[in-house]
Write an enzyme that holds these catalytic residues in place. Sequence first.
Site, mmCIF file in Angstrom:
data_model
loop_
_atom_site.group_PDB
_atom_site.id
_atom_site.type_symbol
_atom_site.label_atom_id
_atom_site.label_comp_id
_atom_site.label_asym_id
_atom_site.label_seq_id
_atom_site.Cartn_x
_atom_site.Cartn_y
_atom_site.Cartn_z
ATOM 1 N N GLN A 37 4.335 -5.381 -8.632
ATOM 2 C CA GLN A 37 3.169 -4.292 -7.651
ATOM 3 C C GLN A 37 2.507 -4.916 -6.417
ATOM 4 O OE1 GLN A 37 2.396 -0.974 -6.840
ATOM 5 N NE2 GLN A 37 3.807 -0.022 -8.542
ATOM 6 N N SER A 38 3.837 -6.150 -5.895
ATOM 7 C CA SER A 38 2.737 -7.057 -5.105
ATOM 8 C C SER A 38 2.611 -6.360 -3.978
ATOM 9 C CB SER A 38 4.264 -7.559 -4.210
ATOM 10 O OG SER A 38 3.647 -9.144 -3.623
ATOM 11 N N ASN A 39 0.862 -6.870 -3.189
ATOM 12 C CA ASN A 39 1.133 -6.213 -1.901
ATOM 13 C C ASN A 39 1.614 -7.453 -1.228
ATOM 14 O OD1 ASN A 39 -1.551 -4.889 -2.802
ATOM 15 N ND2 ASN A 39 -2.409 -6.875 -3.499
#
Length: 332
Positions: free
Chosen positions: A75-77
Amino acid sequence: MNLARFPRIHLAHLPTPLEPMENLSRELGGPNLWIKRDDCTGMSTGGNKTRKLEYLMADALEQGADIVLTQGATQSNHARQTAACCARLGVDCHILLEDRTESNNDNYNYNGNVFLDHLHGATTEKRGGGLDMAAEMETVAEKFRSQGRNAYTIPGGGSNPIGALGYVNCAMELITQANDADLRIDHLVHATGSAGTQAGLITGLQGMNAGVPLLGVGVRAPKEKQEENVYNLAVATAEKVGCPGAVKREDVVANCDYVGEGYGIPAPSTIEAITMLAKLEGILLDPVYSGKGMAGLIDLCRKGQFERDQNVVFLHTGGSAALFGYTHAFDF
Protein backbone atom coordinates in the site's frame (compact mmCIF):
# COMPACT_ATOMS: atom_id res chain seq x y z
CA MET A 1 19.61 28.13 -0.44
CA ASN A 2 18.74 28.75 -4.08
CA LEU A 3 16.80 25.66 -5.14
CA ALA A 4 15.99 27.19 -8.54
CA ARG A 5 19.33 25.94 -9.82
CA PHE A 6 18.10 22.33 -9.61
CA PRO A 7 15.88 20.84 -12.35
CA ARG A 8 12.24 20.77 -11.28
CA ILE A 9 8.86 20.07 -12.85
CA HIS A 10 5.97 21.80 -11.09
CA LEU A 11 3.42 19.10 -10.35
CA ALA A 12 2.13 19.92 -6.87
CA HIS A 13 -0.49 22.39 -5.71
CA LEU A 14 1.70 24.68 -3.63
CA PRO A 15 1.83 26.22 -1.14
CA THR A 16 -0.23 23.71 0.81
CA PRO A 17 -2.51 25.16 3.50
CA LEU A 18 -1.40 25.75 7.08
CA GLU A 19 -4.51 25.47 9.25
CA PRO A 20 -5.40 25.47 12.97
CA MET A 21 -6.88 22.32 14.50
CA GLU A 22 -9.01 24.08 17.09
CA ASN A 23 -11.28 21.14 17.91
CA LEU A 24 -8.40 18.74 18.51
CA SER A 25 -6.55 21.36 20.55
CA ARG A 26 -9.64 21.83 22.71
CA GLU A 27 -10.13 18.08 23.09
CA LEU A 28 -6.56 17.63 24.33
CA GLY A 29 -6.52 20.78 26.47
CA GLY A 30 -3.65 22.31 24.53
CA PRO A 31 -1.19 23.05 23.06
CA ASN A 32 -2.30 25.06 20.00
CA LEU A 33 -2.22 22.48 17.22
CA TRP A 34 -1.77 23.33 13.54
CA ILE A 35 -1.64 21.16 10.46
CA LYS A 36 0.42 21.62 7.29
CA ARG A 37 -1.75 20.02 4.62
CA ASP A 38 0.67 18.14 2.41
CA ASP A 39 -2.18 15.74 1.80
CA CYS A 40 -3.37 18.49 -0.57
CA THR A 41 -0.50 18.44 -3.08
CA GLY A 42 -2.91 17.36 -5.79
CA MET A 43 -1.45 14.34 -7.59
CA SER A 44 -3.74 11.30 -7.19
CA THR A 45 -5.27 12.39 -3.84
CA GLY A 46 -2.02 14.13 -2.84
CA GLY A 47 0.71 13.38 -0.36
CA ASN A 48 4.26 14.27 0.54
CA LYS A 49 5.96 12.29 -2.24
CA THR A 50 4.76 14.70 -4.92
CA ARG A 51 7.16 17.36 -3.62
CA LYS A 52 10.04 14.90 -4.02
CA LEU A 53 8.86 13.76 -7.43
CA GLU A 54 8.99 17.30 -8.79
CA TYR A 55 12.78 17.02 -8.59
CA LEU A 56 13.11 13.29 -9.26
CA MET A 57 10.99 13.31 -12.39
CA ALA A 58 12.84 16.37 -13.68
CA ASP A 59 16.08 14.44 -13.28
CA ALA A 60 14.56 11.41 -15.00
CA LEU A 61 13.49 13.46 -18.02
CA GLU A 62 16.87 15.19 -18.20
CA GLN A 63 18.41 11.74 -18.50
CA GLY A 64 16.00 10.81 -21.28
CA ALA A 65 14.12 8.15 -19.32
CA ASP A 66 11.24 6.43 -21.08
CA ILE A 67 10.37 4.22 -18.09
CA VAL A 68 10.59 4.93 -14.36
CA LEU A 69 10.90 2.19 -11.77
CA THR A 70 10.32 2.45 -8.06
CA GLN A 71 9.54 0.18 -5.13
CA GLY A 72 7.62 0.20 -1.88
CA ALA A 73 5.27 -1.74 0.35
CA THR A 74 1.99 -3.09 -1.03
CA GLN A 75 0.00 0.00 0.00
CA SER A 76 2.77 2.43 -0.93
CA ASN A 77 1.71 6.07 -1.17
CA HIS A 78 4.97 6.79 -2.96
CA ALA A 79 4.22 4.20 -5.64
CA ARG A 80 0.79 5.74 -6.29
CA GLN A 81 2.15 9.26 -6.63
CA THR A 82 5.01 8.08 -8.85
CA ALA A 83 2.52 6.34 -11.12
CA ALA A 84 0.42 9.51 -11.27
CA CYS A 85 3.39 11.75 -12.09
CA CYS A 86 4.54 9.35 -14.80
CA ALA A 87 1.04 9.39 -16.28
CA ARG A 88 1.04 13.20 -16.32
CA LEU A 89 4.44 13.29 -18.04
CA GLY A 90 3.86 10.47 -20.50
CA VAL A 91 6.50 8.14 -19.08
CA ASP A 92 5.93 4.44 -18.43
CA CYS A 93 5.99 3.32 -14.80
CA HIS A 94 6.86 -0.07 -13.31
CA ILE A 95 6.57 -0.75 -9.57
CA LEU A 96 7.91 -3.49 -7.32
CA LEU A 97 5.62 -4.02 -4.34
CA GLU A 98 7.05 -5.66 -1.22
CA ASP A 99 4.78 -7.78 0.98
CA ARG A 100 5.84 -6.50 4.40
CA THR A 101 2.69 -7.51 6.30
CA GLU A 102 1.89 -10.98 4.85
CA SER A 103 -1.76 -9.96 4.74
CA ASN A 104 -4.22 -12.18 2.89
CA ASN A 105 -6.93 -9.51 2.90
CA ASP A 106 -8.14 -8.78 -0.64
CA ASN A 107 -8.76 -5.09 0.06
CA TYR A 108 -5.18 -4.71 1.27
CA ASN A 109 -3.68 -6.51 -1.69
CA TYR A 110 -5.85 -5.10 -4.50
CA ASN A 111 -7.72 -1.98 -3.31
CA GLY A 112 -6.53 1.45 -2.13
CA ASN A 113 -3.15 2.47 -3.51
CA VAL A 114 -2.75 -0.77 -5.50
CA PHE A 115 -5.95 -0.07 -7.43
CA LEU A 116 -4.77 3.48 -8.13
CA ASP A 117 -1.33 2.29 -9.28
CA HIS A 118 -3.03 0.30 -12.00
CA LEU A 119 -5.59 3.00 -12.75
CA HIS A 120 -2.72 5.37 -13.55
CA GLY A 121 -1.37 2.79 -15.99
CA ALA A 122 1.55 1.47 -13.98
CA THR A 123 2.60 -2.16 -14.16
CA THR A 124 3.44 -3.95 -10.92
CA GLU A 125 5.13 -7.08 -9.67
CA LYS A 126 5.34 -8.43 -6.14
CA ARG A 127 8.20 -9.48 -3.89
CA GLY A 128 8.27 -11.21 -0.54
CA GLY A 129 9.14 -9.27 2.57
CA GLY A 130 12.68 -8.79 3.81
CA LEU A 131 14.47 -8.70 0.45
CA ASP A 132 16.97 -6.05 -0.65
CA MET A 133 14.40 -4.14 -2.66
CA ALA A 134 16.93 -1.70 -4.12
CA ALA A 135 18.85 -4.64 -5.56
CA GLU A 136 15.63 -6.27 -6.78
CA MET A 137 14.64 -3.06 -8.55
CA GLU A 138 18.06 -2.67 -10.19
CA THR A 139 17.86 -6.23 -11.53
CA VAL A 140 14.50 -5.48 -13.13
CA ALA A 141 15.81 -2.17 -14.48
CA GLU A 142 18.68 -4.00 -16.17
CA LYS A 143 16.15 -6.27 -17.90
CA PHE A 144 14.39 -3.21 -19.31
CA ARG A 145 17.73 -1.73 -20.39
CA SER A 146 18.62 -4.96 -22.19
CA GLN A 147 15.42 -4.45 -24.18
CA GLY A 148 16.58 -0.98 -25.26
CA ARG A 149 14.64 0.99 -22.65
CA ASN A 150 16.13 3.97 -20.82
CA ALA A 151 15.15 3.02 -17.27
CA TYR A 152 15.40 5.46 -14.37
CA THR A 153 15.15 4.13 -10.82
CA ILE A 154 13.70 6.01 -7.86
CA PRO A 155 14.45 4.65 -4.38
CA GLY A 156 11.68 3.73 -1.97
CA GLY A 157 9.92 6.84 -0.73
CA GLY A 158 11.83 8.97 -3.23
CA SER A 159 14.37 9.32 -0.45
CA ASN A 160 17.71 10.44 -1.84
CA PRO A 161 19.33 13.91 -1.95
CA ILE A 162 17.41 14.81 -5.12
CA GLY A 163 14.05 13.85 -3.63
CA ALA A 164 14.86 15.51 -0.29
CA LEU A 165 15.08 18.85 -2.11
CA GLY A 166 11.28 18.82 -2.08
CA TYR A 167 11.29 19.06 1.70
CA VAL A 168 14.05 21.61 1.88
CA ASN A 169 11.62 23.66 -0.20
CA CYS A 170 8.74 22.74 2.12
CA ALA A 171 10.68 24.01 5.15
CA MET A 172 11.20 27.34 3.39
CA GLU A 173 7.51 27.45 2.43
CA LEU A 174 6.36 26.70 5.98
CA ILE A 175 8.55 29.34 7.61
CA THR A 176 7.35 31.91 5.07
CA GLN A 177 3.71 31.05 5.87
CA ALA A 178 4.38 31.31 9.60
CA ASN A 179 6.15 34.64 9.22
CA ASP A 180 3.31 36.05 7.13
CA ALA A 181 0.78 34.92 9.77
CA ASP A 182 2.87 36.10 12.76
CA LEU A 183 2.84 32.48 13.93
CA ARG A 184 5.65 31.34 16.21
CA ILE A 185 6.19 27.64 15.55
CA ASP A 186 7.52 25.97 18.71
CA HIS A 187 7.59 22.40 17.39
CA LEU A 188 7.13 20.60 14.06
CA VAL A 189 6.03 16.95 14.11
CA HIS A 190 5.55 14.42 11.30
CA ALA A 191 5.67 10.71 10.49
CA THR A 192 9.10 9.49 9.39
CA GLY A 193 9.81 6.33 7.40
CA SER A 194 12.17 6.24 4.43
CA ALA A 195 13.94 9.35 5.83
CA GLY A 196 13.65 11.77 2.91
CA THR A 197 10.94 14.01 4.35
CA GLN A 198 12.66 14.45 7.69
CA ALA A 199 16.11 14.85 6.10
CA GLY A 200 14.85 17.57 3.75
CA LEU A 201 12.97 19.37 6.51
CA ILE A 202 15.88 19.43 8.95
CA THR A 203 18.26 20.55 6.21
CA GLY A 204 15.94 23.42 5.30
CA LEU A 205 15.23 24.43 8.89
CA GLN A 206 18.87 24.36 9.96
CA GLY A 207 20.04 25.99 6.74
CA MET A 208 17.71 28.92 7.49
CA ASN A 209 18.56 28.93 11.20
CA ALA A 210 14.79 28.75 11.78
CA GLY A 211 15.05 27.64 15.41
CA VAL A 212 12.16 25.15 15.04
CA PRO A 213 12.72 21.73 16.69
CA LEU A 214 11.69 18.86 14.42
CA LEU A 215 10.37 15.52 15.70
CA GLY A 216 9.89 12.53 13.43
CA VAL A 217 7.50 9.87 14.71
CA GLY A 218 8.87 6.59 13.37
CA VAL A 219 6.70 4.08 11.52
CA ARG A 220 9.16 1.22 10.98
CA ALA A 221 12.80 1.27 12.15
CA PRO A 222 14.07 1.46 15.75
CA LYS A 223 15.02 4.92 17.02
CA GLU A 224 18.80 4.67 16.56
CA LYS A 225 18.52 3.25 13.04
CA GLN A 226 15.90 5.80 12.00
CA GLU A 227 17.94 8.73 13.28
CA GLU A 228 21.07 7.37 11.60
CA ASN A 229 19.27 7.04 8.25
CA VAL A 230 17.85 10.56 8.49
CA TYR A 231 21.13 12.11 9.57
CA ASN A 232 23.15 10.49 6.78
CA LEU A 233 20.66 11.64 4.16
CA ALA A 234 20.46 15.14 5.69
CA VAL A 235 24.25 15.48 5.53
CA ALA A 236 24.21 14.54 1.83
CA THR A 237 21.29 16.88 1.17
CA ALA A 238 22.99 19.80 2.96
CA GLU A 239 26.07 19.30 0.81
CA LYS A 240 23.91 19.24 -2.31
CA VAL A 241 22.20 22.55 -1.51
CA GLY A 242 25.45 24.24 -0.53
CA CYS A 243 25.30 24.35 3.26
CA PRO A 244 27.59 21.52 4.38
CA GLY A 245 27.73 21.09 8.13
CA ALA A 246 24.37 22.79 8.68
CA VAL A 247 22.85 19.66 10.24
CA LYS A 248 24.30 18.28 13.46
CA ARG A 249 23.59 14.81 14.79
CA GLU A 250 21.64 16.23 17.74
CA ASP A 251 19.27 18.03 15.34
CA VAL A 252 17.86 14.70 14.17
CA VAL A 253 15.29 13.34 16.63
CA ALA A 254 12.92 10.41 16.15
CA ASN A 255 10.42 8.87 18.54
CA CYS A 256 9.70 5.27 17.53
CA ASP A 257 7.36 4.31 20.37
CA TYR A 258 4.25 4.23 18.18
CA VAL A 259 5.20 1.64 15.54
CA GLY A 260 3.10 -1.05 17.22
CA GLU A 261 3.48 -4.58 15.85
CA GLY A 262 5.36 -3.38 12.78
CA TYR A 263 5.32 -1.42 9.54
CA GLY A 264 1.93 -1.27 7.88
CA ILE A 265 0.11 -2.74 10.88
CA PRO A 266 -2.08 -0.13 12.61
CA ALA A 267 -1.81 -0.03 16.40
CA PRO A 268 -4.89 0.78 18.51
CA SER A 269 -3.45 4.28 18.96
CA THR A 270 -3.26 4.61 15.15
CA ILE A 271 -6.96 3.80 14.77
CA GLU A 272 -7.82 6.20 17.59
CA ALA A 273 -5.86 9.02 15.94
CA ILE A 274 -7.45 8.42 12.54
CA THR A 275 -10.92 8.37 14.07
CA MET A 276 -10.32 11.49 16.19
CA LEU A 277 -9.10 13.56 13.23
CA ALA A 278 -11.98 12.38 11.05
CA LYS A 279 -14.61 13.19 13.68
CA LEU A 280 -13.10 16.36 15.14
CA GLU A 281 -11.49 18.03 12.12
CA GLY A 282 -12.92 16.31 9.03
CA ILE A 283 -9.38 15.33 8.02
CA LEU A 284 -8.40 11.87 6.79
CA LEU A 285 -5.13 10.29 7.92
CA ASP A 286 -3.64 7.02 6.71
CA PRO A 287 -3.01 3.81 8.68
CA VAL A 288 0.71 3.51 7.93
CA TYR A 289 2.30 6.95 8.23
CA SER A 290 0.22 9.97 9.20
CA GLY A 291 -2.01 7.91 11.52
CA LYS A 292 0.99 6.76 13.55
CA GLY A 293 2.54 10.21 13.44
CA MET A 294 -0.65 11.75 14.81
CA ALA A 295 -0.94 8.99 17.42
CA GLY A 296 2.47 10.04 18.66
CA LEU A 297 1.53 13.72 18.74
CA ILE A 298 -1.73 13.03 20.61
CA ASP A 299 0.01 10.88 23.21
CA LEU A 300 2.79 13.42 23.74
CA CYS A 301 0.17 16.14 24.24
CA ARG A 302 -1.58 14.00 26.83
CA LYS A 303 1.73 13.41 28.60
CA GLY A 304 2.44 17.15 28.81
CA GLN A 305 5.38 17.12 26.40
CA PHE A 306 4.36 20.57 25.13
CA GLU A 307 3.36 23.69 27.01
CA ARG A 308 -0.30 24.67 26.71
CA ASP A 309 0.37 27.97 24.95
CA GLN A 310 2.90 26.56 22.48
CA ASN A 311 2.18 26.25 18.76
CA VAL A 312 2.80 22.75 17.42
CA VAL A 313 2.53 22.05 13.69
CA PHE A 314 1.80 18.56 12.38
CA LEU A 315 2.93 17.95 8.81
CA HIS A 316 0.28 15.75 7.17
CA THR A 317 2.09 13.49 4.70
CA GLY A 318 -1.13 12.27 3.05
CA GLY A 319 -2.03 8.70 2.19
CA SER A 320 -5.78 8.52 2.82
CA ALA A 321 -6.20 6.29 -0.26
CA ALA A 322 -4.66 3.48 1.82
CA LEU A 323 -7.69 3.54 4.13
CA PHE A 324 -9.59 1.52 1.53
CA GLY A 325 -7.02 -1.25 1.94
CA TYR A 326 -7.54 -1.30 5.71
CA THR A 327 -11.30 -1.40 6.19
CA HIS A 328 -10.79 -4.63 8.19
CA ALA A 329 -8.91 -2.63 10.87
CA PHE A 330 -11.93 -0.51 11.78
CA ASP A 331 -14.78 -1.76 13.95
CA PHE A 332 -17.87 0.01 12.61
